[in-house]
Design an enzyme around this catalytic site. Structure first.
Site, short mmCIF file in Angstrom:
data_model
loop_
_atom_site.label_atom_id
_atom_site.label_comp_id
_atom_site.label_asym_id
_atom_site.label_seq_id
_atom_site.Cartn_x
_atom_site.Cartn_y
_atom_site.Cartn_z
N CYS A 130 -16.52 8.84 1.77
CA CYS A 130 -16.17 7.68 2.59
C CYS A 130 -15.59 8.13 3.93
O CYS A 130 -14.70 8.99 3.99
CB CYS A 130 -15.16 6.82 1.84
SG CYS A 130 -14.58 5.40 2.77
N CYS A 166 -19.28 -1.42 6.10
CA CYS A 166 -19.54 -2.25 4.92
C CYS A 166 -19.02 -3.67 5.14
O CYS A 166 -19.61 -4.64 4.63
CB CYS A 166 -18.94 -1.63 3.67
SG CYS A 166 -17.15 -1.41 3.70
N CYS A 223 -13.71 3.29 9.05
CA CYS A 223 -15.09 2.80 9.17
C CYS A 223 -15.12 1.36 8.67
O CYS A 223 -14.53 1.05 7.64
CB CYS A 223 -16.01 3.67 8.32
SG CYS A 223 -17.74 3.14 8.30
N CYS A 242 -26.50 -9.64 -3.52
CA CYS A 242 -26.39 -8.97 -2.21
C CYS A 242 -25.84 -7.55 -2.37
O CYS A 242 -24.88 -7.31 -3.10
CB CYS A 242 -25.47 -9.78 -1.29
SG CYS A 242 -25.20 -9.00 0.32
N ASP A 286 0.83 -1.20 0.00
CA ASP A 286 0.00 0.00 0.00
C ASP A 286 0.87 1.26 0.00
O ASP A 286 0.54 2.25 0.63
CB ASP A 286 -0.93 -0.01 1.23
CG ASP A 286 -2.04 1.03 1.13
OD1 ASP A 286 -2.38 1.42 0.00
OD2 ASP A 286 -2.55 1.47 2.17
N CYS A 293 -23.85 1.76 4.23
CA CYS A 293 -22.86 2.84 4.28
C CYS A 293 -23.47 4.12 4.85
O CYS A 293 -24.44 4.66 4.28
CB CYS A 293 -22.30 3.11 2.88
SG CYS A 293 -21.07 4.45 2.87
N CYS A 299 -20.54 -12.42 -4.85
CA CYS A 299 -21.42 -11.43 -4.21
C CYS A 299 -22.89 -11.66 -4.57
O CYS A 299 -23.79 -11.32 -3.80
CB CYS A 299 -21.01 -10.00 -4.60
SG CYS A 299 -19.57 -9.38 -3.71
#
Length: 382
Positions: free
Chosen positions: A226, A256, A253, A203, A146, A210, A200
């Site tokens: 976000c 999600c 956060c 869904c 990252d 969020c 997924c």
């Protein structure tokens, strides 16, 4: 002059790929996979995302542009990417929803409760690269955690580590999404793994939950909305209209991820570096807001949180305190909980930082307490 018989035999690349995965597991990674470097399918989406301005003030995203989708442009000679994941969910941490639903507490994204993952993963990936070098001799590589323009989710998906969920994070059926990713770019022409299949389905729980509606469509995130961006990446003032939606989330956060059904399979990390430090899994807003700058540096040095600095830390906590006051509604200011929150905020009302003062005033106004404060140097707050 060397003849053909004296030259070292080229490595058995199929065997080497299996060994790399085994060495990775020995070093503590939960899974290692190998990808090619063709990200042409992702480049148009990246360009569209940047054109829409969804990267906000993360100027480095636009600066590097499509280089993210071209690994060989970032590291010339790259032929393959070795992708690895490592679980981070800390043991014995307070239940996330329990903390989020208590307005007086501070919620910190679970990945940030321990040691800074950048340092942990970089060191681990470097050791894996050295293990490969010991087996095959010198080769070209570069380690990433990252820390550069790398499309790590796309690469991890191609390497078979999981699939991109609708919240844009990588998901796996066996471990959910509570894990970090890291990569080794290399010139070794290793055999590649099969890309993961998306599970997924229909869904959309991550989209629905969020708080700021930042997931504007499946697989599409507007970072400007976000909470992770607002509390970590954004250097200045948090937009007033979004502050009430942040609640008590003071660093990142996880909503999600908490809503995702696949996270019922998430694994608790065995890494001591990711264990909870400083009680940040279940701390009260007033307790953290009382930390001096010296406290902040002494307690959070070596953590991901330390990177945002003391000023942004207080800004985020002020928003959390304001929302805690807002949650009290018409409770009299003299009530014990309200009095503690108001006192904590008023203690910072003359803070040297205009950014902190602005958010403190806003927080006090959530309970009708912000009028008459000295806001020298602040824009009009109405």
């Amino acid at each position: 002059m060397l003849n053909a018989e004296s030259l070292p035999a080229p490595p058995d690349l199929t065997l080497l790929a299996r060994q790399i995965k085994g060495w990775g597991e020995q070093l503590g990674f939960q899974k290692v996979g190998i990808s090619d470097i063709d990200l042409s399918h992702a480049e148009p989406r990246l360009s569209e995302w940047l054109r829409a301005g969804f990267h906000g003030e993360m100027d480095y995203m636009a600066k590097h542009g499509v280089k993210r989708a071209r690994p060989a442009a970032l590291v010339p000679g790259t032929l393959r990417v070795i992708a690895a994941r490592i679980d981070y969910s800390p043991p014995h941490a307070a239940a996330s929803w329990q903390v989020i639903n208590d307005p007086g507490k501070a919620f910190v994204s679970r990945y940030a409760l321990g040691r800074d993952y950048h340092k942990v993963l970089r060191r681990r990936l470097q050791r894996l690269a050295e293990r490969i070098e010991a087996a095959v001799g010198a080769f070209s590589y570069r380690v990433f955690t990252d820390s550069a323009p790398v499309m790590e989710v796309e690469l991890a998906e191609k390497a078979g580590l999981g699939w991109r969920g609708k919240h844009t994070l990588l998901l796996t059926r066996e471990a959910g999404s509570y894990f970090f990713l890291g990569e080794i770019y290399t010139d070794l022409p290793l055999p590649v793994d099969h890309a993961a299949v998306n599970h997924c389905g229909t869904c959309e729980k991550c989209i629905d939950i969020c708080p700021t509606r930042a997931i504007v469509a499946p697989y599409q995130l507007d970072a400007r909305r976000c909470i992770s961006y607002l509390t970590i990446e954004l250097p200045g003032s948090i937009p007033r209209e979004l502050r009430p939606l942040i609640g008590n989330r003071v660093y990142g956060c996880d909503d999600c991820q908490l809503a995702c059904p696949w996270n019922k399979f998430s694994q608790v990390s065995a890494e001591p570096d990711f264990a909870v430090r400083n009680g940040l899994d279940d701390a009260r807003l007033t307790e953290l807001f009382a930390w001096s700058e010296a406290d902040f540096h002494a307690r959070l040095l070596g953590s991901a949180i330390h990177r945002i600095g003391y000023e942004r830390w207080l800004r985020n906590l002020a928003v959390g305190l304001g929302n805690a006051l807002g949650a009290l509604g018409n409770v009299p200011p003299a009530a014990p909980d309200a009095a503690k929150l108001i006192a904590a905020l008023r203690a910072r009302s003359d803070h040297p930082s205009a950014l902190v003062r602005e958010h403190v005033v806003w927080a006090l106004q959530r309970h009708g307490q912000g009028h008459g404060l000295d806001c020298v140097g602040l824009p009009s707050i109405g």
